[in-house]
Design an enzyme around this catalytic site. Structure first.
Site, PDB file in Angstrom:
ATOM      1  N   SER A 137      48.469  20.071 -19.547  1.00 10.74           N
ATOM      2  CA  SER A 137      47.472  18.771 -19.747  1.00 10.74           C
ATOM      3  C   SER A 137      47.920  18.158 -20.858  1.00 10.74           C
ATOM      4  CB  SER A 137      46.145  19.298 -19.789  1.00 10.74           C
ATOM      5  OG  SER A 137      45.170  18.054 -19.470  1.00 10.74           O
ATOM      6  N   ASP A 286      47.890  11.204 -19.651  1.00 13.99           N
ATOM      7  CA  ASP A 286      48.348  12.325 -20.138  1.00 13.99           C
ATOM      8  C   ASP A 286      49.360  12.890 -19.374  1.00 13.99           C
ATOM      9  OD1 ASP A 286      46.638  13.375 -18.453  1.00 13.99           O
ATOM     10  OD2 ASP A 286      46.016  14.840 -19.673  1.00 13.99           O
ATOM     11  N   ASP A 288      49.719  15.353 -17.238  1.00 19.15           N
ATOM     12  CA  ASP A 288      49.548  15.738 -15.994  1.00 19.15           C
ATOM     13  C   ASP A 288      48.551  14.769 -15.211  1.00 19.15           C
ATOM     14  OD1 ASP A 288      47.142  16.668 -17.244  1.00 19.15           O
ATOM     15  OD2 ASP A 288      46.858  17.950 -15.837  1.00 19.15           O
ATOM     16  N   ASP A 290      45.810  13.583 -15.584  1.00 23.46           N
ATOM     17  CA  ASP A 290      44.277  13.925 -14.959  1.00 23.46           C
ATOM     18  C   ASP A 290      43.314  13.110 -16.084  1.00 23.46           C
ATOM     19  OD1 ASP A 290      44.513  15.665 -17.064  1.00 23.46           O
ATOM     20  OD2 ASP A 290      43.755  17.328 -16.050  1.00 23.46           O
TER      21      ASP A 290
END
Length: 541
Positions: A137, A286, A288, A290
């Site tokens: 993440s 960010d 990924d 999410d």
């Protein structure tokens, strides 16, 4: 054979890396425990050793997942796998795919980097029994991670994660885990790609709430991550300029100190570009994709919005646009450490506010439950840590749909002569000023973990006496209602202000949260500083 010698025997590269470690504390940190599933799954620094992310810890987790699925009578539907832009993410995803294939489980692996919310969507779209995404993440570049999703596209909640952990821990010989190559696996590993992303974006477009004319100008940065293509496609109706220096995947995140929209300097390049071209809004996602960070044009330039401020603005917008109108028992979901402004907004619109622990899996779990039992109608879910979900197309926070929501609410306010900062100030005028803040203390290694433990023990021992104004103390380690037990303490004050503390589930950090109400920013800031000082009196540093 002891654990260290066992790891030396795995392969020459692993042995060479471990032999090169000269710092005893670093070596201790690599071996004093195994990586565990926390609020964001399994996450850690990449490197050799059982407390590091590497092909062996990935293989062990995946072998445990394969055994778990089989024990539950599942696996025939296959497992979807996605990965982000980080170093080794693609390779780790191939290891996971190879282990599942070696256990006779079909894999749908994305053939290019893909956002986490797309993986969550893909699990149900493809009819899979589980999903895996390889990502850390928003963590620094040294980290990678491994998240597991159930057949509903929701991260495993403790009840199921604890069962999975039993199977993972039962795998003792990581060297003996069979990993098939894609050529060896044949049809057991299938590429997932454009069809799934197209279907995902089609669902996101259905969430649109505002279609008025707009001359909105947006600067967007994917921060070298997975959001570049999906976010640009979903914002195709707007004038979007991408930060070219941060457009392409880069596992070293070479243009930022940390690829985390929560960090104040993460959006520096985007804000600079926005100033140059006269943009109205800055969006950053960010690695990924999410989480989303926003900077809004103000009279003096650009103002970075906090996660709580963005959540309150988004919630007010979706409710003003009538999303909950006519719904039976509408509900908003956020966490026990999310600021209070959103709660007041939801209550004003007649929505129930449901609290969960930190970790979007709990919000996703509420969506799944309510779809089955009809207890509530899901309106919106968000966390203070820059995660938002305006629909039920995914069961995890989604920066793609949040980007569309951010653009539409900014366009709506601009059409009405306001900036997002103006809109936020109107919310403060109506509901009271709330100063929300997060303070973190980094305490690394085994020694740091012990200090975090002792600090939480000190907070518990002192209790409400830590503060002059505390009325109640809620210890979630004791269990509260239907919320699972967790190491979180919350102190509530008479006027609705509160403070909380918890160890991070993904990094070696002690986190302290504040939601302080005041007549204005200055008064709230003074109170917040006093509360902060009280915490620091009992931190074992």
């Amino acid at each position: 054979m002891n654990t260290f010698d066992y790891w030396l025997s795995l392969d020459p590269s692993t042995a060479a890396e471990l032999k090169a470690v000269t710092d005893p504390k670093e070596l201790e940190d690599r071996f004093y425990k195994n990586l565990e599933f926390g609020t964001g799954g399994m996450r850690g620094i990449m490197g050799a050793g059982p407390n590091r992310m590497n092909r062996y810890t990935i293989a062990k987790a995946t072998k445990g997942l394969a055994d778990y699925l089989k024990a539950c009578g599942k696996g025939s539907g296959g497992v979807a796998i996605a990965y982000d832009c980080r170093n080794n993410s693609s390779d780790f995803s191939l290891v996971a795919a190879g282990v599942l294939a070696a256990n006779g489980i079909k894999v749908y692996r994305f053939d290019t980097l893909m956002p986490t919310p797309v993986l969550s969507f893909a699990v149900r779209y493809l009819g899979c029994d589980a999903g895996i995404v390889v990502t850390a993440s928003h963590n620094p570049k040294e980290y990678n991670g491994y998240k597991v999703y159930d057949e509903k596209g929701c991260q495993l909640v403790p009840e199921y994660a604890n069962e999975l952990i039993k199977y993972v821990n039962a795998v003792e010989d990581v060297k003996g885990i069979k990993v098939l190559t894609p050529d060896e696996a044949g049809e057991l590993i299938t590429a997932a790609g454009d069809e799934v992303l197209d279907a995902f974006l089609a669902q996101v477009k259905k969430l649109s709430l505002y279609s008025g004319p707009s001359d909105l100008k947006i600067v967007y940065t994917p921060l070298h991550g997975t959001g570049n293509i999906p976010v640009r496609r979903i914002l195709s109706g707007y004038d979007v300029t991408v930060v070219t220096e941060q457009e392409n995947p880069d596992g070293d995140f070479s243009t930022v100190r940390s690829p985390n929209p929560e960090e104040k300097d993460a959006l520096d390049l985007a804000v600079k570009k926005a100033g140059e071209i006269g943009a109205d809004l800055v969006i950053g996602t960010d690695p990924d994709c999410d989480r989303i960070g926003l900077a809004a044009r103000d009279k003096d330039g650009f103002t970075l919005l906090s996660g709580n401020q963005t959540g309150a603005l988004m919630l007010d917008f979706v409710l003003a646009m009538g999303k909950a109108k006519g719904a039976a028992k509408p509900a908003v979901v956020n966490t026990v450490v999310t600021g209070s402004l959103g709660d007041r907004i939801a209550e004003n619109y007649g929505c129930t506010v449901v609290k969960t622990l930190t970790g979007f899996k709990y919000i996703g779990g509420k969506i799944c439950k309510w779809e089955e039992d009809g207890e509530y109608y899901y309106v919106f879910g968000y966390e203070e840590s820059y995660g938002y979900l305006p629909g039920s197309h995914a069961r995890d926070k989604d920066a793609v749909s949040a980007s569309l929501l951010a653009a539409e609410m900014t366009a709506y306010h601009k059409a009405n002569g306001r900036t997002l900062v103006d809109a936020l100030n109107l919310l403060y005028e109506k509901y009271g000023y709330y100063l929300d803040a997060l303070e973190t203390v980094v305490l690394k290694g085994k020694e740091g973990a012990e200090k975090i433990k002792k600090s939480m023990e000190a907070f518990r021992e002192k209790g409400a006496a830590m503060f002059d104004e505390a009325v109640t103390v809620t210890d979630y380690l004791d269990g509260v209602g239907d919320i699972p037990k967790d190491n979180v303490l919350r102190f509530d004050f008479e006027d609705g202000s509160w403070a909380a503390a918890r160890p991070s589930g993904t990094e070696p950090k002690l986190k302290m949260y504040f939601s302080v109400k005041g007549a204005d920013k200055e008064e709230a800031a003074l109170r917040q500083s006093r509360i902060r000082a009280a915490f620091f009196n009992y931190i074992d540093k």
